[in-house]
Scaffold this motif. Structure first.
Motif, PDB file in Angstrom:
ATOM      1  N   LEU A   1      30.625  48.979  43.136  1.00 28.45           N
ATOM      2  CA  LEU A   1      31.825  49.084  44.053  1.00 28.45           C
ATOM      3  C   LEU A   1      32.397  50.351  43.108  1.00 28.45           C
ATOM      4  CD1 LEU A   1      34.046  45.485  43.275  1.00 28.45           C
ATOM      5  CD2 LEU A   1      33.099  47.076  45.848  1.00 28.45           C
ATOM      6  N   MET A   2      32.148  51.001  42.064  1.00 22.51           N
ATOM      7  CA  MET A   2      32.668  51.743  41.090  1.00 22.51           C
ATOM      8  C   MET A   2      32.109  53.329  42.226  1.00 22.51           C
ATOM      9  SD  MET A   2      33.460  50.999  37.263  1.00 22.51           S
ATOM     10  CE  MET A   2      31.978  50.511  37.098  1.00 22.51           C
ATOM     11  N   LEU A   3      30.732  53.120  41.716  1.00 19.16           N
ATOM     12  CA  LEU A   3      30.252  54.420  43.098  1.00 19.16           C
ATOM     13  C   LEU A   3      29.932  54.784  44.422  1.00 19.16           C
ATOM     14  CD1 LEU A   3      26.082  53.571  41.506  1.00 19.16           C
ATOM     15  CD2 LEU A   3      28.163  55.547  40.912  1.00 19.16           C
ATOM     16  N   LEU A   4      31.024  52.905  44.754  1.00 23.10           N
ATOM     17  CA  LEU A   4      31.936  53.656  46.506  1.00 23.10           C
ATOM     18  C   LEU A   4      32.888  53.771  46.378  1.00 23.10           C
ATOM     19  CD1 LEU A   4      31.006  52.235  49.395  1.00 23.10           C
ATOM     20  CD2 LEU A   4      32.364  50.195  48.867  1.00 23.10           C
ATOM     21  N   TRP A   5      33.333  53.625  45.547  1.00 16.90           N
ATOM     22  CA  TRP A   5      35.027  53.790  45.261  1.00 16.90           C
ATOM     23  C   TRP A   5      35.284  55.794  45.378  1.00 16.90           C
ATOM     24  CZ3 TRP A   5      38.093  49.404  46.672  1.00 16.90           C
ATOM     25  CH2 TRP A   5      39.059  50.210  47.188  1.00 16.90           C
TER      26      TRP A   5
ATOM     27  N   ALA B   1      43.174  53.066  48.660  1.00 15.96           N
ATOM     28  CA  ALA B   1      42.002  53.288  47.591  1.00 15.96           C
ATOM     29  C   ALA B   1      42.281  54.174  46.928  1.00 15.96           C
ATOM     30  CB  ALA B   1      40.746  54.447  48.253  1.00 15.96           C
ATOM     31  N   ARG B   2      43.751  54.914  46.491  1.00 21.41           N
ATOM     32  CA  ARG B   2      43.663  55.525  45.706  1.00 21.41           C
ATOM     33  C   ARG B   2      45.216  54.349  45.042  1.00 21.41           C
ATOM     34  NH1 ARG B   2      44.077  59.624  49.724  1.00 21.41           N
ATOM     35  NH2 ARG B   2      46.548  59.075  49.855  1.00 21.41           N
ATOM     36  N   LEU B   3      45.397  53.608  45.152  1.00 21.67           N
ATOM     37  CA  LEU B   3      46.224  52.701  44.644  1.00 21.67           C
ATOM     38  C   LEU B   3      45.725  52.064  43.692  1.00 21.67           C
ATOM     39  CD1 LEU B   3      48.295  50.796  47.223  1.00 21.67           C
ATOM     40  CD2 LEU B   3      48.414  52.998  46.673  1.00 21.67           C
ATOM     41  N   MET B   4      44.569  51.926  43.823  1.00 22.75           N
ATOM     42  CA  MET B   4      43.762  51.155  42.127  1.00 22.75           C
ATOM     43  C   MET B   4      42.330  52.160  42.164  1.00 22.75           C
ATOM     44  SD  MET B   4      44.185  47.527  42.898  1.00 22.75           S
ATOM     45  CE  MET B   4      43.202  46.383  41.746  1.00 22.75           C
ATOM     46  N   PRO B   5      42.288  52.743  40.625  1.00 21.58           N
ATOM     47  CA  PRO B   5      40.960  53.230  40.090  1.00 21.58           C
ATOM     48  C   PRO B   5      39.428  51.806  40.321  1.00 21.58           C
ATOM     49  CG  PRO B   5      42.415  52.028  38.316  1.00 21.58           C
ATOM     50  CD  PRO B   5      43.011  52.225  38.987  1.00 21.58           C
ATOM     51  N   GLY B   6      38.440  52.301  40.539  1.00 20.20           N
ATOM     52  CA  GLY B   6      37.444  51.493  40.475  1.00 20.20           C
ATOM     53  C   GLY B   6      36.783  50.687  39.378  1.00 20.20           C
ATOM     54  N   ALA B   7      37.210  51.386  38.436  1.00 22.49           N
ATOM     55  CA  ALA B   7      36.870  50.435  37.481  1.00 22.49           C
ATOM     56  C   ALA B   7      37.775  49.642  38.053  1.00 22.49           C
ATOM     57  CB  ALA B   7      36.964  51.260  35.788  1.00 22.49           C
ATOM     58  N   LEU B   8      39.101  49.168  37.218  1.00 15.45           N
ATOM     59  CA  LEU B   8      40.038  47.658  37.690  1.00 15.45           C
ATOM     60  C   LEU B   8      39.219  47.071  39.053  1.00 15.45           C
ATOM     61  CD1 LEU B   8      42.094  46.318  37.089  1.00 15.45           C
ATOM     62  CD2 LEU B   8      43.805  48.173  37.979  1.00 15.45           C
TER      63      LEU B   8
ATOM     64  N   GLY C   1      22.860  36.558  36.332  1.00 19.04           N
ATOM     65  CA  GLY C   1      23.965  36.528  36.464  1.00 19.04           C
ATOM     66  C   GLY C   1      25.006  37.781  36.242  1.00 19.04           C
ATOM     67  N   PRO C   2      25.206  37.486  34.237  1.00 15.10           N
ATOM     68  CA  PRO C   2      25.142  39.096  34.579  1.00 15.10           C
ATOM     69  C   PRO C   2      25.485  40.206  35.214  1.00 15.10           C
ATOM     70  CG  PRO C   2      24.742  37.919  32.551  1.00 15.10           C
ATOM     71  CD  PRO C   2      24.105  36.754  33.116  1.00 15.10           C
ATOM     72  N   LEU C   3      23.898  40.638  34.872  1.00 11.92           N
ATOM     73  CA  LEU C   3      23.077  41.732  35.560  1.00 11.92           C
ATOM     74  C   LEU C   3      23.171  41.974  37.557  1.00 11.92           C
ATOM     75  CD1 LEU C   3      21.174  43.601  36.233  1.00 11.92           C
ATOM     76  CD2 LEU C   3      19.117  41.839  36.535  1.00 11.92           C
ATOM     77  N   LEU C   4      23.646  40.558  38.342  1.00 15.87           N
ATOM     78  CA  LEU C   4      24.060  40.644  39.003  1.00 15.87           C
ATOM     79  C   LEU C   4      25.307  41.116  39.271  1.00 15.87           C
ATOM     80  CD1 LEU C   4      22.531  37.833  40.946  1.00 15.87           C
ATOM     81  CD2 LEU C   4      22.392  40.149  41.612  1.00 15.87           C
ATOM     82  N   ILE C   5      26.300  40.272  38.645  1.00 15.90           N
ATOM     83  CA  ILE C   5      28.024  40.516  38.498  1.00 15.90           C
ATOM     84  C   ILE C   5      27.673  42.128  37.502  1.00 15.90           C
ATOM     85  CG2 ILE C   5      29.872  40.464  37.335  1.00 15.90           C
ATOM     86  CD1 ILE C   5      29.423  37.676  37.071  1.00 15.90           C
ATOM     87  N   GLY C   6      27.378  42.564  36.655  1.00 15.89           N
ATOM     88  CA  GLY C   6      27.495  43.835  36.403  1.00 15.89           C
ATOM     89  C   GLY C   6      26.787  44.689  37.337  1.00 15.89           C
ATOM     90  N   ALA C   7      26.142  45.176  38.584  1.00 18.46           N
ATOM     91  CA  ALA C   7      25.186  45.801  39.559  1.00 18.46           C
ATOM     92  C   ALA C   7      26.315  45.767  40.373  1.00 18.46           C
ATOM     93  CB  ALA C   7      23.956  45.161  40.115  1.00 18.46           C
ATOM     94  N   VAL C   8      27.059  44.869  40.790  1.00 19.73           N
ATOM     95  CA  VAL C   8      28.276  44.500  41.731  1.00 19.73           C
ATOM     96  C   VAL C   8      29.185  45.745  40.864  1.00 19.73           C
ATOM     97  CG1 VAL C   8      29.541  43.271  43.011  1.00 19.73           C
ATOM     98  CG2 VAL C   8      27.483  42.688  42.614  1.00 19.73           C
ATOM     99  N   ALA C   9      29.570  45.326  40.157  1.00 20.63           N
ATOM    100  CA  ALA C   9      30.354  46.292  39.232  1.00 20.63           C
ATOM    101  C   ALA C   9      30.606  48.151  39.787  1.00 20.63           C
ATOM    102  CB  ALA C   9      30.912  46.006  38.507  1.00 20.63           C
TER     103      ALA C   9
ATOM    104  N   LEU D   1      32.683  44.976  32.091  1.00 21.47           N
ATOM    105  CA  LEU D   1      32.615  46.505  30.881  1.00 21.47           C
ATOM    106  C   LEU D   1      31.332  47.468  30.525  1.00 21.47           C
ATOM    107  CD1 LEU D   1      34.599  44.598  28.907  1.00 21.47           C
ATOM    108  CD2 LEU D   1      36.022  45.838  30.532  1.00 21.47           C
ATOM    109  N   ALA D   2      30.339  46.907  30.369  1.00 25.08           N
ATOM    110  CA  ALA D   2      29.419  47.781  29.944  1.00 25.08           C
ATOM    111  C   ALA D   2      29.199  48.869  31.659  1.00 25.08           C
ATOM    112  CB  ALA D   2      27.826  47.269  29.817  1.00 25.08           C
ATOM    113  N   ALA D   3      29.255  48.005  32.962  1.00 26.85           N
ATOM    114  CA  ALA D   3      29.619  49.016  34.215  1.00 26.85           C
ATOM    115  C   ALA D   3      30.476  49.915  33.520  1.00 26.85           C
ATOM    116  CB  ALA D   3      29.737  47.911  35.576  1.00 26.85           C
ATOM    117  N   VAL D   4      31.624  49.717  33.565  1.00 25.31           N
ATOM    118  CA  VAL D   4      32.636  50.710  33.242  1.00 25.31           C
ATOM    119  C   VAL D   4      31.739  52.258  32.370  1.00 25.31           C
ATOM    120  CG1 VAL D   4      34.891  51.222  32.423  1.00 25.31           C
ATOM    121  CG2 VAL D   4      34.735  49.043  33.785  1.00 25.31           C
ATOM    122  N   LEU D   5      30.994  51.286  31.468  1.00 20.45           N
ATOM    123  CA  LEU D   5      31.116  52.956  30.030  1.00 20.45           C
ATOM    124  C   LEU D   5      29.915  52.985  31.103  1.00 20.45           C
ATOM    125  CD1 LEU D   5      32.425  50.990  27.905  1.00 20.45           C
ATOM    126  CD2 LEU D   5      33.226  52.489  28.326  1.00 20.45           C
ATOM    127  N   LEU D   6      29.006  52.847  31.152  1.00 24.30           N
ATOM    128  CA  LEU D   6      27.463  53.189  31.800  1.00 24.30           C
ATOM    129  C   LEU D   6      27.852  54.579  33.107  1.00 24.30           C
ATOM    130  CD1 LEU D   6      25.521  50.536  32.165  1.00 24.30           C
ATOM    131  CD2 LEU D   6      25.287  52.260  31.031  1.00 24.30           C
TER     132      LEU D   6
END
Length: 544
Positions: free
Chosen positions: A207-211, A222-229, A196-204, A388-393
């Motif tokens: 999403l950031m890479l796509l953003w 897309a400029r209204l919100m940062p990808g991390a948020l 579960g956490p792995l799937l959630i982290g992978a999606v996060a 949050l780990a995905a953000v820091l990765l």
């Protein structure tokens, strides 16, 4: 010393990993960039919150002490500091010092008193212009420090990303108290990963890479919100979906943000511990305070030097003002029951990565930390740590891109070797020890270059009717670091030379250099060298 002064990253060339030298962007205004600063502040808050709690636990301090320190760093220091994008808060590098201080002084309230005194020491250092030492950090060492922090972030966040780690303790240290190091912890996490956490982290992460792709960045929405948020919000929504539809995949409570829920301001005040001022009568308190002040100041100066070079607008932080700002922060944090604070590279990097433009983003992160204690605990406790780990990765990768290593290699071994050694040293020791090793190596290369003949002595033009006369002039400032160069040059003078050694334009000549020159003067007749010294006083070598 010219070689040192010319190398710091603050002199102009950007060192953001993987970037080339570019002209600075137009400077953003404080309130004109609120549309970018507010979301960035929220992202920094989400990254800072679990770190504040984890550092409190690692330091042996009450849980709220780290959050109080983060609030002080955001709400107060952001306005006193001259840095636009640096974020201040409790630092992992001070955990062992605080833990030792509690043992030395016997209680947490006594450490709070020492923290407040450390703040006073830092203010005095700023007034005494102690920030000048920031100019003596070679660019290769700063780049190595940033790259090492990027690697550490990646290594330390992988277990959280896999849903196999429940704490943020010692997140900047190679070894952990449970006997595992960073690599062994990853191996253990792979064996115990949670889907579960792995799937959630992978999606996060996706999403950031796509953003961050050009196609999405060109879209106004897309400029209204940062990808991390966006990634964090999606992670919360996905976990709620798992809870409703696929219960086996939902993230367990130990893998969610854990913030104490406070129901009223009165309850919050009841949780805060205040200083024990009777510790002012103990000499050990001042020793602990001095240690905190020195380490916090050094880590701050390293951080702002690095952050200035990550800033796309290439703004420069006045270091003396920064010391006074951090000192004020430690004074207030100590009085309010908080941990010592420093400028922190990880949170500052996350701020820049999320699009923060001015100090408003750091201020907003501080306000959100304050609000989280009073109003948002139950909501924030829904955030999976893997998101949050995905953000820091992603932040870690941007700090240690392969292009940075290629660039350092192309600059030559004098730049590449200190860079790589700093990375290795930071990885296997800690931030301050690693940087000290890198500085020592960089210092070695500087001394080696200074020892080359003619590095400081310049052969002045001589009259045409006397072409055999050598006129050697010393520079304006002659320190002990120039000694090797001067001695080498004098030793290489041919026998029978006629030499004028001219110090008339030198404001300062170090005593070590004067002794070396005097030793040469006394030995010159035996080599048939006719020496005339101008503006250089003789010293007595008899004491040796």
């Amino acid at each position: 010393m010219p070689e040192i002064v010319s190398t710091p990253a603050s002199t102009g060339s950007p060192i953001a990993p993987g970037t080339n030298a570019e002209a600075p962007l137009p400077k953003p205004s404080l309130f004109g960039s609120i549309g970018q600063d507010a979301p960035a502040g929220l992202v920094v808050f989400l990254v800072a919150l679990p770190l504040c709690l984890g550092i409190s636990l690692a330091s042996g301090a009450p849980l709220l002490a780290g959050v109080v320190a983060g609030i002080v760093g955001g709400v107060l220091v952001s306005w006193l500091s001259g840095s636009a994008v640096s974020v201040t808060g409790p630092a992992a590098g001070l955990t062992t010092i605080v833990l030792s201080a509690i043992s030395t002084l016997g209680s947490w309230p006594a450490v709070l008193t020492a923290t407040a005194i450390a703040g006073v020491f830092q203010i005095i250092m700023g007034l005494a212009r102690g920030g000048i030492i920031a100019l003596y950090f070679p660019a290769a060492v700063i780049r190595g420090m940033l790259a090492a922090i990027g690697i550490i972030l990646i290594l330390k966040q992988i277990p959280h990303f896999l849903g196999a780690d429940t704490d943020y303790l010692e997140d900047m240290n190679f070894s952990k108290v449970d006997g595992l190091n960073s690599f062994l912890a990853i191996g253990a996490a792979i064996q115990n990963l949670n889907l579960g956490p792995l799937l959630i982290g992978a999606v996060a992460l996706l999403l950031m890479l796509l953003w961050d792709t050009p196609a999405v960045r060109r879209q106004s929405w897309a400029r209204l919100m940062p990808g991390a948020l966006v990634a964090v919000l999606a992670a919360v929504a996905l976990n709620q979906l798992f809870k409703a539809v696929f219960p086996d995949l939902q993230v367990r409570p130990e893998h969610l943000v854990t913030l104490p829920v406070v129901s009223s301001p009165q309850q919050l005040l009841g949780e805060i511990v205040f200083p024990d001022f009777s510790a002012l009568r103990r000499p050990a308190t001042y020793g602990v305070a001095l240690t905190i002040a020195l380490v916090a100041s050094l880590e701050t100066l390293l951080s702002v030097e690095a952050v200035d070079n990550l800033d796309p607008h290439k703004r420069h932080t006045p270091t003396n003002r920064e010391l006074m700002a951090q000192g004020s922060g430690n004074l207030v944090s100590g009085l309010l029951g908080g941990l010592p604070v420093t400028a922190v590279i990880v949170r500052s990097s996350a701020n820049i990565s999320a699009g923060g433009q001015t100090r408003m983003s750091s201020f907003i992160h501080g306000l959100l930390l304050l609000a989280s204690l009073l109003f948002m605990g139950s909501i924030l406790n829904l955030i999976p740590l893997s998101a949050l780990a995905a953000v820091l990765l992603l932040v870690g990768y941007k700090l240690t891109k392969p292009a940075l290593y290629r660039k350092q290699w192309q600059l030559g071994r004098e730049q590449f070797i200190p860079f790589i050694i700093t990375i290795v040293a930071v990885l296997f020791t800690d931030l301050l020890k690693g940087v000290a090793i890198g500085l020592a190596l960089g210092f070695f290369f500087i001394l080696r270059d200074n020892s080359k003949a003619g590095s400081y002595l310049r052969d002045e033009p001589t009259p045409e009717d006397d072409p055999g006369l050598l006129h050697l002039r010393l520079p304006e400032h002659v320190s002990f670091l120039n000694k090797a160069s001067i001695v080498t040059t004098l030793e290489q003078l041919p026998s029978g030379s006629r030499v004028i050694l001219d110090g008339t334009r030198s404001d300062v000549i170090d005593h070590d250099v004067l002794e070396a020159i005097e030793a040469f003067r006394q030995a010159a007749p035996a080599r048939g060298i006719q020496l005339e010294m101008r503006g250089i006083r003789q010293v007595d070598l008899a004491v040796h």
